[in-house]
Design an enzyme around this catalytic site. Structure first.
Site, PDB file in Angstrom:
ATOM      1  N   GLN A 129     -28.426 -41.326  27.921  1.00  0.00           N
ATOM      2  CA  GLN A 129     -29.224 -40.600  28.904  1.00  0.00           C
ATOM      3  C   GLN A 129     -28.323 -39.826  29.874  1.00  0.00           C
ATOM      4  OE1 GLN A 129     -32.701 -42.322  31.434  1.00  0.00           O
ATOM      5  NE2 GLN A 129     -30.865 -42.804  32.580  1.00  0.00           N
ATOM      6  N   GLY A 130     -28.463 -38.508  29.906  1.00  0.00           N
ATOM      7  CA  GLY A 130     -27.644 -37.690  30.814  1.00  0.00           C
ATOM      8  C   GLY A 130     -28.427 -37.294  32.050  1.00  0.00           C
ATOM      9  N   TYR A 131     -28.324 -38.096  33.077  1.00  0.00           N
ATOM     10  CA  TYR A 131     -29.086 -37.842  34.304  1.00  0.00           C
ATOM     11  C   TYR A 131     -28.165 -37.550  35.492  1.00  0.00           C
ATOM     12  CZ  TYR A 131     -33.912 -38.995  32.947  1.00  0.00           C
ATOM     13  OH  TYR A 131     -35.167 -38.975  32.425  1.00  0.00           O
ATOM     14  N   SER A 132     -27.512 -38.607  36.026  1.00  0.00           N
ATOM     15  CA  SER A 132     -26.734 -38.469  37.261  1.00  0.00           C
ATOM     16  C   SER A 132     -25.549 -37.526  37.085  1.00  0.00           C
ATOM     17  CB  SER A 132     -26.192 -39.822  37.698  1.00  0.00           C
ATOM     18  OG  SER A 132     -27.235 -40.692  37.992  1.00  0.00           O
ATOM     19  N   SER A 180     -24.755 -44.187  30.429  1.00  0.00           N
ATOM     20  CA  SER A 180     -24.587 -45.498  29.793  1.00  0.00           C
ATOM     21  C   SER A 180     -24.193 -45.342  28.332  1.00  0.00           C
ATOM     22  CB  SER A 180     -25.889 -46.295  29.861  1.00  0.00           C
ATOM     23  OG  SER A 180     -26.312 -46.416  31.183  1.00  0.00           O
ATOM     24  N   GLU A 202     -37.330 -46.824  33.479  1.00  0.00           N
ATOM     25  CA  GLU A 202     -36.017 -47.441  33.638  1.00  0.00           C
ATOM     26  C   GLU A 202     -36.057 -48.487  34.742  1.00  0.00           C
ATOM     27  OE1 GLU A 202     -32.982 -44.725  34.906  1.00  0.00           O
ATOM     28  OE2 GLU A 202     -31.354 -46.096  34.397  1.00  0.00           O
ATOM     29  N   GLU A 231     -32.303 -48.183  48.780  1.00  0.00           N
ATOM     30  CA  GLU A 231     -32.705 -47.338  49.913  1.00  0.00           C
ATOM     31  C   GLU A 231     -33.673 -46.238  49.474  1.00  0.00           C
ATOM     32  OE1 GLU A 231     -29.634 -48.399  49.216  1.00  0.00           O
ATOM     33  OE2 GLU A 231     -29.365 -49.757  50.906  1.00  0.00           O
TER      34      GLU A 231
END
Lengths: 375, 411
Positions: free
Chosen positions: B149-152, B184, B267, B395
């Site tokens: 998964q390419g997110y951040s 990941s 997730e 947060e």
């Protein structure tokens, strides 16, 4: 059983909410307090509650109740918590009727339960003797004399004592023996009932028993064998109080969130400050957890679950923790106005502490939870 | 009375299956599992490293892993409830429950676990075209392609929507440039599902697109990140003129944020469940390591209270997960309580790991060697710190509850 309310239960909850908002809310509590009400509740409103069947919700049908179970009673108690409604619903129905049903003989159940379900008989448990809930330390004595028992000792925190017509007095027939429970009329010779006005504007009482003579059939069940029934009754009572604390905490929280959405300081709605937002969000999470354990514990009563003691202490400990936090945050987030008697939020703080203390507070029940968990 | 009892004996129209059909399904399933589940797969997987994840070059700890996966995949039972048209088992809820029970009966482990199954698959079923489902779902079912998964990105963590990886339109494909981080198992994955920016003109939530592409190409470079726990489950992933075919754009161009949010919810549910994998009671273990007083209470009263508070919250959290599930099943919708799962579950897991250290003492502080079981306890403890950071920090979760559930205004 699925952790979910069915339609009938949701209807009961809604109708209780509607009735209490109209007849037994915080304005009525304030009026009772300010008028110096002896009973601390409105007897006419109590008769209406009984008329709707609330006094018999958890009493079996064979004894004049609705046989609807404790989950139903718990839903009403949650609404009682939201509105801070005082009535004998806890002293007489949740506690006394349960103890008679758990401990009494067939004849005793026939004698008392239909009358409690009808709202006419008002009974209250006289258990606590010192500053803390400690049922194992009861010293009130019951001496057998012929066909009678003679009771001596003192009790505190007897709920609704000024209006109760009978007390269920916990005593020991033998000093080192098990517990026994006696039905003692409020006007018995040698019994002094001292009304004590509590911080939650309710009336409790201290009893002084000075050689109070009752007939042998005033003994509930068998002598020295009340322990298990009393323990189960206290578990049920604590779950009921947890349901009340859930309603109380949720209401105090919701009122606080509304205040955060309205109050302006520094030219901004104070609810936009992250310092308040995160505290509110954490409290929201705690309330959701509280709701789950209360429902689980209520269902466990009706299912006859083996782990009722654990669930009861889990529910009471968690709800003591959440109610303390919710009521403290409610006053803090309301700021100065929350410190005034004129504002209603203070009533929630005051009722919370009495309900928390009754039949064992956070410290008592977290300790018991650990003990039952084997450590 | 008789009429009431009858429906359960005859066809239940809502499910289309009779009780005897279900019983027959159970018998057949039991027989098939008996015959086809290798003995070595009838033990629980020992930690994450022991789970079979498939892929072009699968990591095989035991030769039976692939055999077990292939046999189950043939029936679609690696993903029992996905439609049979895409290789899934096509089972309804009752049948899937029976399969799970029968697998549990012989302690059969799950044959395959992957991001394809838990993340991309559900998103494709929801947002993909028929052609995309037909192309990508069956290889997931068979464990042939491993996904990441390419997110951040380095500057888009909690503020994910400010991501800057660019995708330039080249007619039938995009050219992708930029960097992802915390990907990941990118070093082991074959394909990536990736959030890219196809438009910079609108608000930051607009112009994000969701694309799939092969990692095995010259424009993709992967560099594992070593964590404080010593392991490297995450990578930095660099795109230097990487190519993604347009037919692998999922949903509309510029509308990828909707899919991203859907997957983030997914997730968060997965991560929050870490906290509920309950083992033996911490309190009981502490009695072994710390000792008890004459009344049987844990000898250290401070530790006892900390453990009791944790165990109370863990119990109450488990009932909350159950309640939300039951309410959803009863058609009362996904209540507001679901918003607390990620936040509360991960904080709970961190508490459990801290208490584990306190209870085990010296034994939990080892890093290597057999006596410390390879430092499993300390490494688990360190890894748990990431739970409240990955997939949206605590947060950020509290911000979401404040705004969406409580209706508190923006700063």
């Amino acid at each position: 059983m699925a952790l979910v309310l069915n339609e009938e239960q949701i209807m009961l909850k809604d109708s209780a909410a509607g009735f209490l908002a109209e007849k037994a809310g915080v304005p009525q509590l304030r009026a009772l307090r300010d008028s110096g009400s002896e009973a601390g509740y409105d007897a006419a409103v109590w008769q209406e509650m009984a008329g709707m069947g609330w006094a018999g919700i958890a009493i079996p049908e064979e004894f004049g109740g609705l046989g609807y179970g404790y989950t139903g009673l718990g839903l009403v108690l949650e609404q009682v918590g939201r509105h801070l409604s005082n009535s004998p619903l806890e002293s007489s129905v949740l506690v006394a009727a349960t103890l008679i049903n758990e401990l009494g003989t067939e004849a005793q159940k026939q004698q008392w339960l239909p009358a409690i379900a009808g709202g006419e008989a008002l009974l209250s448990l006289a258990l606590q003797e010192g500053p803390h809930h400690a049922p194992e330390q009861v010293t009130t004595s019951a001496r057998r004399e012929g066909d009678s028992y003679v009771l001596s000792g003192s009790k505190v925190l007897v709920l609704d004592a000024p209006s109760a017509r009978h007390f269920l007095v916990v005593a020991r027939v033998e000093a080192d023996g098990g517990l026994s429970v006696f039905v003692v009329p409020a006007d018995a010779a040698g019994l002094t009932v001292e009304r004590r006005s509590m911080v939650d504007s309710r009336a409790a009482g201290a009893l002084q028993l000075d050689n109070v003579t009752v007939p042998a059939d005033a003994l509930l069940g068998a002598a020295g064998e009340a322990g298990p029934a009393l323990e189960r009754t206290l578990d049920i009572a604590n779950i009921g109080l947890a349901a009340e604390l859930l309603g109380l905490s949720a209401e105090a929280f919701e009122r606080t969130v509304v205040y955060l959405q309205e109050r302006k300081q520094f030219g901004r709605i104070i609810g936009s400050f992250q310092g308040l937002q995160h505290r509110a969000a954490e409290l929201f999470a705690e309330l959701e957890l509280a709701r789950s354990i209360v429902l689980k514990a209520l269902q466990a009563i009706d299912e006859g679950a083996d782990n009722l003691p654990q669930l009861a202490s889990a529910a009471k400990a968690k709800l003591c923790e959440v109610a303390q936090r919710a009521s403290n945050e409610a006053v803090q987030m309301h700021g100065g106005i929350g410190m005034t008697d004129e504002h209603e939020i203070g009533f929630f703080l005051k009722r919370a502490r009495v309900a928390q203390h009754t039949f064992g507070d956070y410290n008592y029940h977290l300790d018991r939870f650990a003990r039952l968990g084997g450590f | 009375m008789l009429a009431e009892a009858l429906p359960s004996l005859t066809t239940d129209i809502t499910r289309g299956a009779t009780v005897s059909d279900l019983e027959q399904f159970r018998a057949e399933t039991r027989a098939w599992l008996e015959e086809n589940c290798p003995q070595s797969m009838r033990t629980p997987a020992r930690g994450f490293e022991d789970i079979y994840t498939g892929g072009r070059t699968p990591e095989i700890k035991h030769p039976d892993q692939k055999l077990w996966c292939d046999r189950m995949a043939e029936r679609g039972w690696t993903v029992p409830t996905w439609p049979a048209a895409y290789g899934g088992g096509g089972l309804d809820k009752e049948e899937a429950k029976i399969l799970a029970q029968e697998m549990q009966r012989i302690s059969a482990r799950r044959p395959l676990d992957s991001f394809g199954i838990s993340m991309l698959g559900p998103a494709l079923l929801q947002f993909g075209t028929e052609e995309q489902k037909k192309e990508h779902l069956p290889p997931i079912v068979r464990g042939e392609i491993r996904w990441c998964q390419g997110y951040s990105e380095p500057n888009a963590g909690s503020d994910l929507a400010s991501l800057q990886t660019r995708a330039d339109d080249q007619g039938d494909h995009y050219i992708i440039n930029g960097q992802k981080i915390w990907t990941s198992y990118a070093d082991k994955a074959d394909w990536i599902f990736c959030l890219v920016r196809t438009d910079n003109s609108g608000s930051k939530h607009e112009g994000i697109s969701f694309v799939l592409f092969d990692m095995d190409q010259p424009g993709v470079t992967v560099k594992p990140i070593k964590l404080i726990s010593g392991s490297s489950p995450f990578c930095e992933t660099f795109f230097d003129d990487a190519k993604a075919l347009k037919k692998n754009l999922i949903g509309e161009e510029g509308k990828g944020w909707t899919i991203a949010k859907y997957l983030l919810t997914h997730e968060r549910e997965m991560i929050s469940s870490f906290g509920t994998m309950s083992r033996e009671s911490l309190g009981q273990r502490a009695v072994q390591t710390v000792g008890a007083d004459a009344s049987g209470r844990l000898a250290n009263g401070v530790l006892r209270q900390n453990i009791a508070q944790y165990q109370l919250d863990a119990l109450v959290f488990a009932y909350t997960m159950a309640r939300v599930g039951d309410e959803a099943k009863a058609g009362q919708g996904l209540g507001a309580a679901s918003s607390i799962f990620k936040y509360y579950g991960t904080e709970l897991n961190k508490r459990r790991n801290e208490l584990n250290l306190a209870v085990q003492g010296e034994a939990a502080l080892g890093w290597e060697g057999e006596v410390y079981d390879g430092g499993q306890l300390s490494r688990d403890w360190l890894r748990s710190k990431g739970n409240s950071i990955e997939g949206g920090t605590t947060e950020v979760q509290l911000n979401i509850i404040s705004k969406r559930v409580l209706g508190l205004p923006d700063a």
